[in-house]
Design a protein around this motif. Structure first.
Motif, PDB file in Angstrom:
ATOM      1  N   HIS A   1       0.475  -1.435   0.089  1.00 49.20           N
ATOM      2  CA  HIS A   1       0.080  -0.019  -0.016  1.00 49.20           C
ATOM      3  C   HIS A   1       0.884   1.235  -0.037  1.00 49.20           C
ATOM      4  O   HIS A   1       0.251   2.325  -0.366  1.00 49.20           O
ATOM      5  CB  HIS A   1      -1.197  -0.099   1.149  1.00 49.20           C
ATOM      6  CG  HIS A   1      -0.312   0.274   2.477  1.00 49.20           C
ATOM      7  ND1 HIS A   1      -1.324   0.766   3.475  1.00 49.20           N
ATOM      8  CD2 HIS A   1       0.555  -0.133   3.163  1.00 49.20           C
ATOM      9  CE1 HIS A   1      -0.574   1.045   4.726  1.00 49.20           C
ATOM     10  NE2 HIS A   1       0.360   0.291   4.303  1.00 49.20           N
TER      11      HIS A   1
ATOM     12  N   ASP B   1      -4.465  -0.550   7.865  1.00 48.52           N
ATOM     13  CA  ASP B   1      -3.221  -0.762   8.679  1.00 48.52           C
ATOM     14  C   ASP B   1      -2.716   0.486   9.323  1.00 48.52           C
ATOM     15  O   ASP B   1      -3.445   1.683   8.811  1.00 48.52           O
ATOM     16  CB  ASP B   1      -1.956  -0.851   7.208  1.00 48.52           C
ATOM     17  CG  ASP B   1      -0.715  -1.019   7.565  1.00 48.52           C
ATOM     18  OD1 ASP B   1      -0.256  -1.966   7.525  1.00 48.52           O
ATOM     19  OD2 ASP B   1       0.109  -0.136   7.763  1.00 48.52           O
ATOM     20  N   VAL B   2      -1.925   0.509  10.228  1.00 47.76           N
ATOM     21  CA  VAL B   2      -1.592   1.707  11.010  1.00 47.76           C
ATOM     22  C   VAL B   2      -0.746   2.635  10.361  1.00 47.76           C
ATOM     23  O   VAL B   2      -0.803   4.181  10.936  1.00 47.76           O
ATOM     24  CB  VAL B   2      -0.640   1.266  12.269  1.00 47.76           C
ATOM     25  CG1 VAL B   2       0.639   1.050  12.039  1.00 47.76           C
ATOM     26  CG2 VAL B   2      -1.065   2.074  13.508  1.00 47.76           C
ATOM     27  N   HIS B   3      -0.043   2.438   9.064  1.00 45.32           N
ATOM     28  CA  HIS B   3       0.445   3.610   8.413  1.00 45.32           C
ATOM     29  C   HIS B   3      -0.689   3.889   7.314  1.00 45.32           C
ATOM     30  O   HIS B   3      -1.309   3.170   6.792  1.00 45.32           O
ATOM     31  CB  HIS B   3       1.713   3.209   7.809  1.00 45.32           C
ATOM     32  CG  HIS B   3       2.814   2.615   8.759  1.00 45.32           C
ATOM     33  ND1 HIS B   3       2.677   1.332   9.274  1.00 45.32           N
ATOM     34  CD2 HIS B   3       3.445   3.189   9.547  1.00 45.32           C
ATOM     35  CE1 HIS B   3       3.874   0.880  10.092  1.00 45.32           C
ATOM     36  NE2 HIS B   3       4.305   2.297  10.344  1.00 45.32           N
TER      37      HIS B   3
ATOM     38  N   ASP C   1      -0.641  -3.865  12.127  1.00 49.52           N
ATOM     39  CA  ASP C   1       0.287  -3.265  13.036  1.00 49.52           C
ATOM     40  C   ASP C   1      -0.164  -2.081  13.992  1.00 49.52           C
ATOM     41  O   ASP C   1       0.592  -1.593  14.945  1.00 49.52           O
ATOM     42  CB  ASP C   1       1.601  -2.614  11.892  1.00 49.52           C
ATOM     43  CG  ASP C   1       0.980  -1.939  10.802  1.00 49.52           C
ATOM     44  OD1 ASP C   1      -0.326  -1.818  10.671  1.00 49.52           O
ATOM     45  OD2 ASP C   1       1.900  -1.700   9.946  1.00 49.52           O
TER      46      ASP C   1
ATOM     47  N   GLY D   1       0.644  -4.454   6.426  1.00 50.96           N
ATOM     48  CA  GLY D   1       1.655  -4.849   7.708  1.00 50.96           C
ATOM     49  C   GLY D   1       1.135  -5.516   8.806  1.00 50.96           C
ATOM     50  O   GLY D   1      -0.032  -6.315   8.535  1.00 50.96           O
TER      51      GLY D   1
HETATM   52 ZN   LIG Z   1       1.880  -0.672   8.373  1.00 47.23          ZN
END
Ligand SMILES: [Zn+2]
Length: 327
Positions: free
Chosen positions: A109, A149-151, A237, A273
């Protein structure tokens, strides 16, 4: 019964030195998957990554992979990387065809049209953008991508930035505190696509109660947009203690993300992640929701100070969203 798209080739992309994005991640994920009722499907190898990325970027990846050179400070290659990444695109395609989950590496991503997206410092372990591939291949319309995803999924958002047919809802840790440093609420999409790109922020130490505030908003937007396909960039994550973030999500949150998909006719999910506990506990809960299994998880709460910071973000985000959506 959940379809898992997987092939051992996803373990071949590996770094000589220790790297957090490594083949052991697959074993962690499989330990969760093997607790569920699943069937396995094999991915195909695709030969047209250029439908997602520029010719130059594809050549760059192929060349670096041959030479086993790092693409940047975060993102390694070995001699299998190029092939593995083509199979990862094919894994996403097979997941779309089977309403399944693609257990793939390398992740995708953060990979934009020409590689690094929106001025990001690195590719963040990603090679080709897997979630985008089925959409481009079949020229899908009215797809809602949910990236938890945390990002920030900067690569995906860049690829579809000007496309009003692709709704991209990205829920991530406040980018002031984490890679890639972009992904705020004011990034709403290009001309004629305004409002279809949505960024929702979670402050560090935020937990399930904050994600819980976002679920009805996401649902209302989905009801408004009426997608024919839900596509998940599924990163784990944000799970408490997973290692790369400071967000504290638990099973409750991942299950709820999975559940959202069940009123829509088509869906697929692709692994992004997740490096430790999240890949086991978060993934299992997500797949239970994705398969509409009834189960109850405990909701964990953030402190008052964290919650109030989140509410400030949310009121600003809602103000922007109300220009485009009935929320
Ligand atoms: Zn991530």
């Amino acid at each position: 019964m959940i379809t898992i798209v997987y092939n051992d080739i996803y373990k071949y992309h590996a770094s000589k030195k220790y790297h957090v994005e490594n083949p052991n991640r697959i074993d962690k994920a499989l330990s969760a998957i093997n607790q569920l009722e699943v069937r396995f499907e094999k991915p195909i190898r695709v030969n047209d990554p250029q439908i997602v990325h520029s010719e130059d970027y594809v050549k760059l990846v192929e060349k670096h992979s041959q030479l086993e050179e790092n693409l940047d400070a975060d993102t390694y290659t070995n001699k299998y990387t190029y092939e593995t990444a083509l199979y990862a695109l094919g894994g996403a395609l097979k997941a779309f065809e089977t309403n399944g989950f693609a257990l793939v590496r390398p992740p995708g991503h953060h990979a934009g049209i020409n590689g690094k997206a929106f001025g990001a410092p690195t590719l963040g372990f990603c090679i080709f953008n897997n979630i985008a591939y089925p959409i481009k291949k079949y020229k899908l319309k009215r797809v809602a991508i949910i990236d938890f995803d945390v990002h920030y999924g900067n690569g995906t958002q860049e690829i579809f930035y000007d496309d009003p047919d692709i709704l991209h809802i990205d829920i991530h840790q406040d980018p002031r505190t984490i890679y890639p440093g972009t992904g705020f609420a004011n990034m709403v999409g290009g001309k004629d696509a305004e409002g279809t790109k949505i960024n929702l922020l979670i402050p560090p130490l935020g937990s399930d109660d904050l994600y819980d505030e976002l679920i009805p908003i996401i649902q209302a937007i989905l009801d408004d947009f009426k997608p024919t396909v839900i596509a998940y960039s599924a990163g784990f994550d944000s799970y408490v203690g997973d290692g790369l973030s400071s967000v504290n999500a638990t099973e409750y949150t991942f299950y709820n993300f999975g559940i959202i998909s069940n009123k829509f006719p088509r869906k697929y999910a692709v692994l992004e992640g997740g490096y430790d506990k999240g890949l086991v506990r978060g993934l299992k809960a997500f797949l239970e929701g994705f398969a509409n299994v009834e189960i109850e998880y405990k909701k964990y709460k953030s402190t008052d100070a964290i919650r109030s910071r989140f509410m400030n973000y949310l009121s600003e985000e809602k103000q922007i969203l109300r220009n485009y959506w009935s929320i």
